[in-house]
Design an enzyme around this catalytic site. Structure first.
Site, PDB file in Angstrom:
ATOM      1  N   ASP A 197     -65.026  28.805 -18.801  1.00 28.85           N
ATOM      2  CA  ASP A 197     -66.414  28.352 -18.415  1.00 28.85           C
ATOM      3  C   ASP A 197     -67.138  27.582 -19.259  1.00 28.85           C
ATOM      4  OD1 ASP A 197     -68.759  28.269 -17.215  1.00 28.85           O
ATOM      5  OD2 ASP A 197     -69.840  30.084 -17.509  1.00 28.85           O
ATOM      6  N   HIS A 198     -66.764  26.291 -18.485  1.00 31.08           N
ATOM      7  CA  HIS A 198     -66.773  24.895 -19.336  1.00 31.08           C
ATOM      8  C   HIS A 198     -68.124  25.144 -19.953  1.00 31.08           C
ATOM      9  CE1 HIS A 198     -68.769  23.843 -15.629  1.00 31.08           C
ATOM     10  NE2 HIS A 198     -69.311  22.958 -15.894  1.00 31.08           N
ATOM     11  N   HIS A 260     -72.810  31.354 -15.666  1.00 20.31           N
ATOM     12  CA  HIS A 260     -73.426  30.017 -16.140  1.00 20.31           C
ATOM     13  C   HIS A 260     -74.703  30.682 -17.052  1.00 20.31           C
ATOM     14  CE1 HIS A 260     -70.695  26.919 -15.274  1.00 20.31           C
ATOM     15  NE2 HIS A 260     -71.607  26.638 -14.352  1.00 20.31           N
TER      16      HIS A 260
HETATM   17  N1  LIG Z   1     -63.554  19.758 -10.328  1.00 21.38           N
HETATM   18  C1  LIG Z   1     -64.630  20.496 -11.308  1.00 21.38           C
HETATM   19  O1  LIG Z   1     -65.361  19.778 -11.415  1.00 21.38           O
HETATM   20  C2  LIG Z   1     -64.374  22.289 -11.325  1.00 21.38           C
HETATM   21  C3  LIG Z   1     -65.524  22.284 -12.289  1.00 21.38           C
HETATM   22  C4  LIG Z   1     -65.308  24.024 -12.515  1.00 21.38           C
HETATM   23  C5  LIG Z   1     -64.150  24.553 -12.504  1.00 21.38           C
HETATM   24  N2  LIG Z   1     -63.499  24.554 -11.451  1.00 21.38           N
HETATM   25  C6  LIG Z   1     -62.374  24.891 -11.018  1.00 21.38           C
HETATM   26  O2  LIG Z   1     -61.152  24.412 -11.025  1.00 21.38           O
HETATM   27  C7  LIG Z   1     -60.308  24.837 -10.382  1.00 21.38           C
HETATM   28  C8  LIG Z   1     -59.946  23.216  -9.820  1.00 21.38           C
HETATM   29  O3  LIG Z   1     -60.875  22.470  -8.920  1.00 21.38           O
HETATM   30  P1  LIG Z   1     -60.555  21.264  -8.546  1.00 21.38           P
HETATM   31  O4  LIG Z   1     -61.768  20.664  -8.050  1.00 21.38           O
HETATM   32  O5  LIG Z   1     -59.227  20.282  -8.908  1.00 21.38           O
HETATM   33  O6  LIG Z   1     -59.779  22.580  -7.003  1.00 21.38           O
HETATM   34  P2  LIG Z   1     -59.054  20.672  -6.258  1.00 21.38           P
HETATM   35  O7  LIG Z   1     -58.803  19.862  -5.863  1.00 21.38           O
HETATM   36  O8  LIG Z   1     -59.157  21.465  -4.566  1.00 21.38           O
HETATM   37  O9  LIG Z   1     -57.367  21.660  -5.992  1.00 21.38           O
HETATM   38  C9  LIG Z   1     -56.450  21.132  -7.321  1.00 21.38           C
HETATM   39  C10 LIG Z   1     -55.347  21.008  -6.706  1.00 21.38           C
HETATM   40  O10 LIG Z   1     -54.875  22.671  -6.297  1.00 21.38           O
HETATM   41  C11 LIG Z   1     -54.410  22.399  -4.893  1.00 21.38           C
HETATM   42  N3  LIG Z   1     -54.263  23.470  -4.133  1.00 21.38           N
HETATM   43  C12 LIG Z   1     -55.313  23.202  -3.082  1.00 21.38           C
HETATM   44  N4  LIG Z   1     -55.956  23.975  -2.124  1.00 21.38           N
HETATM   45  C13 LIG Z   1     -54.903  24.869  -2.516  1.00 21.38           C
HETATM   46  C14 LIG Z   1     -55.073  26.015  -1.756  1.00 21.38           C
HETATM   47  N5  LIG Z   1     -55.594  26.741  -0.168  1.00 21.38           N
HETATM   48  N6  LIG Z   1     -53.918  26.313  -2.189  1.00 21.38           N
HETATM   49  C15 LIG Z   1     -53.145  26.255  -2.897  1.00 21.38           C
HETATM   50  N7  LIG Z   1     -53.327  25.018  -3.793  1.00 21.38           N
HETATM   51  C16 LIG Z   1     -54.056  24.346  -3.164  1.00 21.38           C
HETATM   52  C17 LIG Z   1     -53.929  21.379  -4.269  1.00 21.38           C
HETATM   53  O11 LIG Z   1     -52.490  19.970  -5.112  1.00 21.38           O
HETATM   54  P3  LIG Z   1     -51.151  20.634  -4.055  1.00 21.38           P
HETATM   55  O12 LIG Z   1     -51.401  20.948  -2.619  1.00 21.38           O
HETATM   56  O13 LIG Z   1     -51.063  19.337  -4.531  1.00 21.38           O
HETATM   57  O14 LIG Z   1     -50.708  21.823  -4.639  1.00 21.38           O
HETATM   58  C18 LIG Z   1     -55.048  20.725  -5.325  1.00 21.38           C
HETATM   59  O15 LIG Z   1     -54.679  19.427  -5.494  1.00 21.38           O
HETATM   60  C19 LIG Z   1     -60.815  26.189  -9.337  1.00 21.38           C
HETATM   61  O16 LIG Z   1     -60.626  26.934  -9.314  1.00 21.38           O
HETATM   62  C20 LIG Z   1     -62.455  25.468  -9.392  1.00 21.38           C
HETATM   63  O17 LIG Z   1     -63.427  26.384  -8.967  1.00 21.38           O
HETATM   64  C21 LIG Z   1     -63.156  23.062 -10.692  1.00 21.38           C
END
Ligand SMILES: NC(=O)c1ccc[n+]([C@@H]2O[C@H](COP(=O)([O-])OP(=O)(O)OC[C@H]3O[C@@H](n4cnc5c(N)ncnc54)[C@H](OP(=O)(O)O)[C@@H]3O)[C@@H](O)[C@H]2O)c1
Length: 510
Positions: A197-198, A260
């Protein structure tokens, strides 16, 4: 056993390792993880031989992946510290690779394993692996199981080591969190699992323990005898933007409160740990969660204020209402704002209310904790004509403008006894000449060196869900027309004011 490093002279550097980022084509990898890793590289925290493999389903070559990352690192760093060091980038980029694969394909994981072995041999890496799950949560189980199939989990083995970092959200309720814990622990030992949890990587959050336990003046007062109440506000000024589809399955209770806000509450309320080991600190946090007075499902609808933003203005810009956002159903009952009163029923905190509040589309982005001390006796100054005086307030600004302020009373210069509140203020930027480092940098290095202090243990994540799940359940049948609304750009619905005013208090931020 991992222990918080308190030696200011030490330069932390990990053993050589390969980091595999699953979900490498995504937003988190691009905006947060890779800029943080690059910064660690530039500051010599990573070993010369470190290698990073991005893994996701999208087809890309190593060169395309590097070029994408270079652009996003430039964007990210140029808004902070200036331009990217081209020479450092070239050396770093040669350590980045891309492997296309599905998350549910044992064959693709076998190919990943081969790739790791080839790169490890080329770079003289002894086989240590840090697996970072940066995909949406629905892919977590497949990835964990396939790491096991491909013998990349290495349970019970410390040389070479394997660790897994699991992004939030960790579950969507108590049952799903338990299930994910069970799956993860079938494949990894608890010591190998780093639930991230950042918020916990923020300097200001780590400083809560230091403020309390490295200063003699605060900890003695840190109890019900001297503290009237505590407020924790985590305000976001942005709406859901294009992420309405995801957000509507989550809401403020799952997205902010369960992780958080619970972490901040634990750090404020915990007892001093017996040592600075990860487990000693986390033991104390779990005790706070266990001491939280439950809000049963049947009381949640009345005791917890949930609301959604309606159309309004933020910084002069029009913001459409939540139900008008892309991919949000027009009759959604997902909350974008929540406020409630919590009680920590233990010896230290008996009778002290903790008011918690978080929301989207509030007037500004700001997370702060304020400790409101008891009133002084209503004699001498604290009665007319000088009084009533405002009680002392200690404010921890978690973000932005990170710092700490103490409000106290002073005599204004002049012939009369005119008393006026003033603030002593410490700001990270002014005191240390720089803003605090990014939380992901700290947490990635911690995971690479095996320090789990700032990561959530399985019992901690479940205890937080045990508190939050009944609230979610109790509010699940709210009819769409009964959902409270607040105009975007305001501090939430009037019911949130009434919640705190019923006890004779007021929100500090307004
Ligand atoms: N973004 C943030 O700022 C942030 C902050 C805190 C926590 N998080 C957590 O970090 C994780 C990633 O976040 P993100 O924003 O980078 O997510 P994202 O961009 O929606 O997804 C990351 C990658 O996962 C793959 N993906 C997308 N939907 C999918 C599905 N339904 N099943 C399997 N693979 C899928 C896709 O890659 P491919 O299609 O190329 O495989 C996508 O590029 C999540 O759990 C999110 O809750 C994110």
């Amino acid at each position: 056993m991992s222990q918080t490093n308190t030696d200011p002279t030490s330069t932390r550097q990990s053993d050589p390792f390969v980091m595999v980022v699953f979900g490498a084509s995504g937003d988190l990898t691009r905006r947060k993880l890779m800029p943080a890793i690059f910064q660690l590289w530039c500051e010599n925290h990573l070993p010369e031989s470190a290698a990073i493999i991005g893994y996701s389903r999208t087809a890309k070559t190593d060169e395309e992946f590097r070029a994408d990352l270079c652009d996003s690192i430039r964007d990210s760093l140029s808004c902070h510290e200036g331009l990217i060091d081209d020479a450092a980038w070239e050396t770093f980029a040669s350590r980045i690779y891309y492997q296309q694969g599905a998350y549910d394909s044992p064959d693709d994981f076998a190919a990943l394993r081969q790739r790791i072995e080839v790169i490890s041999a080329e770079r003289d890496i002894p086989g240590n692996c840090l697996h970072y799950l940066a995909t949406p949560p629905m892919a977590f189980e497949s990835i964990i199981r396939n790491l096991d199939c491909a013998q990349l989990a290495r349970r019970g083995q410390t040389d070479p080591w394997a660790r897994v970092v699991i992004e939030k959200p960790f579950g969507t309720d108590l049952d799903s969190a338990r299930k994910l814990n069970q799956i993860a622990r079938e494949v990894f030992d608890e010591e190998q699992i780093f639930r991230i949890d950042h918020y916990l990587g923020k300097e200001t959050v780590q400083n809560i323990m230091v403020l309390r336990m490295a200063n003699s003046i605060f900890e003695h007062l840190w109890r019900h005898d001297y503290i009237d109440h505590v407020q924790i506000t985590a305000a976001e000024s942005l709406g859901v933007g294009t992420r309405g589809g995801y957000y509507d399955t989550s809401g403020a209770l799952r997205d902010m409160v369960q992780n958080h806000l619970m972490h901040l509450l634990c750090l404020v309320a915990m007892e001093p740990p017996v040592s600075l080991t990860a487990d000693a600190i986390r033991d104390e946090k779990v005790k706070v969660l266990r001491a939280l007075r439950p809000i049963p499902a049947q009381c949640a609808a009345n005791g917890v204020v949930r609301a959604q933003y309606s159309g309004g203005q933020i910084d002069g810009q029009n913001e459409p209402g939540y139900r008008q956002a892309e991919n949000v159903p027009p009759d959604s009952t997902t909350e974008t704002f929540v406020a409630f009163k919590a009680h920590v029923d233990n010896w230290r905190w008996t009778g002290v209310p903790f008011y918690l509040r978080t929301g989207k589309c509030l007037p500004r982005r700001c997370t702060e904790i304020s400790i409101h001390f008891e009133d002084i006796p209503k004699v001498l100054f604290n009665r007319p004509p000088a009084g009533p005086l405002r009680p002392n307030v200690l404010t921890i600004r978690v973000q932005p403008n990170e710092g700490i302020a103490l409000e106290f009373q002073t005599k204004a210069p002049g012939q009369a006894m005119h008393i006026q509140p003033l603030e002593m203020d410490f700001g990270y930027q002014e005191s240390f000449g720089q803003a605090p480092p990014d939380a992901y940098q700290r947490l990635l290095l911690d995971a690479a060196v095996g320090d789990a202090t700032l990561f959530t243990r399985s019992d901690e994540v479940e205890a937080a869900w045990e508190f939050v799940s009944p609230i979610i359940e109790g509010c699940s049948n709210t009819p769409p027309e009964a959902m409270l609304q607040y105009p975007a750009g305001t501090w939430g619905p009037k019911e949130a004011e009434e919640l705190i005013e019923a006890d004779g208090n007021k929100w500090r931020l307004k």
